[in-house]
Scaffold this active site. Structure first.
Site, PDB file in Angstrom:
ATOM      1  N   ASP A 233      88.156  10.366  18.110  1.00  0.00           N
ATOM      2  CA  ASP A 233      89.101  10.985  17.167  1.00  0.00           C
ATOM      3  C   ASP A 233      89.773  12.152  17.888  1.00  0.00           C
ATOM      4  OD1 ASP A 233      90.289  12.051  14.634  1.00  0.00           O
ATOM      5  OD2 ASP A 233      88.939  10.614  13.706  1.00  0.00           O
ATOM      6  N   HIS A 256      92.359  11.194  20.082  1.00  0.00           N
ATOM      7  CA  HIS A 256      93.606  11.229  19.315  1.00  0.00           C
ATOM      8  C   HIS A 256      94.451  12.450  19.636  1.00  0.00           C
ATOM      9  CE1 HIS A 256      91.854   8.392  15.975  1.00  0.00           C
ATOM     10  NE2 HIS A 256      91.800   7.873  17.184  1.00  0.00           N
TER      11      HIS A 256
END
Length: 410
Positions: A233, A256
């Site tokens: 993430d 991310h």
């Protein structure tokens, strides 16, 4: 009288012998009791076993209780070895300054029944001047439970345990250690002030769910430097109410990207301001540097004074993105306009390659446009061959100079 004196002397010597040797035995049997300023507490001397199988939770908690209760500089030693532990609660305030020296590895239990609802693995509360340092690992053993993560499927979900949580911690430092395979977030700071994170490694597979590297919210004065993060993430996520953050020398990927947000999801969120990200490299990340706000935002807030400089992209997707209609997995409850204002954002000397044709995405709303956006020497090229490098800009106002012409939104 002489006999009495000799007898008294003998009794005195016997008593002294008992006291001295009794204290030595007491000290040997219970190293966790501090006798004065300064102290060191080796968890193996309190019953911890480094075989990776025996539960060592009690020994670590005893070491904390003694170190936190002692004056001066106190040290908790995690020696080399693998120490299996359940949830740990390190609560202050402490009488002195505590250092947790992590030379070995702490392994989190995979038995989720040991964690209370929304519980964490290592939770540190109201401790000032804390140092966590060493070359060891905090291993969340996430692979055993990632399949139980429901947050990727539904809006209201049960959160798995975060690895290292620091709440109301001031003047703290985390350095040198590795955070590995957290069940959820690897590090989470809430209402912390003047924190230094340096020379840290955060590692989890790129497809591991919700394994953010370092998250912070309602915090100020946070510095993250010389740190390598590869997760499933956000490498770093900056939540509402956060200010005065400096991020330098960070390598991110997989992950991310480095994100501000998500913003606006909950009521009464506070502004984000004075965020500086400099001299960082993002490698094959899903996003680059990103600001994101929920399209069905519940709060009215502002993100401002945000500066990105000397950022190198290596085949990252969407290297520059402001997304004011963020809606992960299309789980938003309404198709509304975000109530979040974004202003005074600078992108300076952002270079490298993009894995997506859209190297720049400024996706703001007509109701609340993004203003004061400066693009200075932004030169990112699409690494593919099936399209051209482009920028997508909606409802954004600002200026551009020295940019690749395809990326100059203004």
């Amino acid at each position: 009288m002489a006999c009495i004196d000799n007898a008294m002397r003998a009794l005195f010597l016997l008593a002294l012998f008992c006291v001295v040797h009794g204290e030595k035995a007491k000290s040997k049997d219970n190293d966790a009791k501090a006798s004065g300023p300064g102290g060191s507490f080796d968890i193996t001397k309190l019953g911890a076993s480094g075989n990776g199988k025996t539960d060592s939770t009690k020994a670590v908690q005893e070491a904390w209780a003694s170190a936190c209760g002692g004056t001066g500089k106190q040290t908790i030693l995690i020696p080399k070895g693998d120490f299996l532990v359940g949830p740990l609660n390190f609560t202050g305030p402490c009488k002195g300054d505590v250092t947790i020296q992590v030379n070995g590895n702490l392994l989190a239990t995979t038995d989720l029944s040991q964690y209370k609802d929304h519980g964490n693995w290592i939770e540190i509360l109201r401790v000032d001047n804390l140092v966590i340092t060493g070359k060891g690992k905090l291993d969340g053993q996430g692979p055993a439970v990632w399949s139980k993560n429901s947050c990727v499927k539904k809006y209201d979900c049960k959160i798995l345990p975060n690895s290292l949580v620091m709440d109301f911690v001031n003047n703290g430092e985390v350095s040198g250690i590795t955070l590995l395979n957290s069940k959820f977030f690897h590090m989470n700071m809430y209402k912390c002030k003047d924190m230094l994170i340096k020379d840290v490694n955060v590692t989890a597979p790129g497809d591991s769910p919700n394994t953010d590297g370092i998250h912070m919210g309602d915090s100020s004065g946070v510095t993250i430097t010389n740190t390598v993060i590869g997760v499933g993430d956000d490498c770093i996520s900056i939540g509402p109410g956060t200010s005065k953050v400096n991020i330098t020398g960070v390598t991110c990927g997989p992950g991310h990207g480095i994100s501000i947000g998500s913003l606006g999801r909950y009521k009464d969120e506070k502004d984000v301001t004075d965020i500086n990200v400099k001299d960082c490299t993002l490698k094959k990340t899903a996003n680059g540097v990103r600001i994101k706000a929920y399209e069905d935002a519940a709060s009215v807030l502002t993100a401002s004074k945000i500066h990105y400089e000397n950022i190198k992209m290596e085949d990252s997707g969407y290297p520059i993105i402001i997304d004011m209609k963020y809606c992960p997995n299309k789980l938003c409850t309404a198709n509304g306009a975000s109530k979040v204002t974004v202003k005074d954002v600078t992108f300076k000397n952002i270079t490298g390659t993009s894995s997506t044709p859209e190297a720049v995405n400024l996706l703001c709303t007509a109701k609340i446009p993004c203003t004061g956006v400066t693009m200075d020497d932004v030169n990112i090229k699409y690494s593919g061959t099936n399209n051209k490098t482009m920028a997508v800009c909606k409802n954004a106002k600002g200026s551009a100079k020295g940019c690749l012409k395809e990326l100059a939104c203004f």
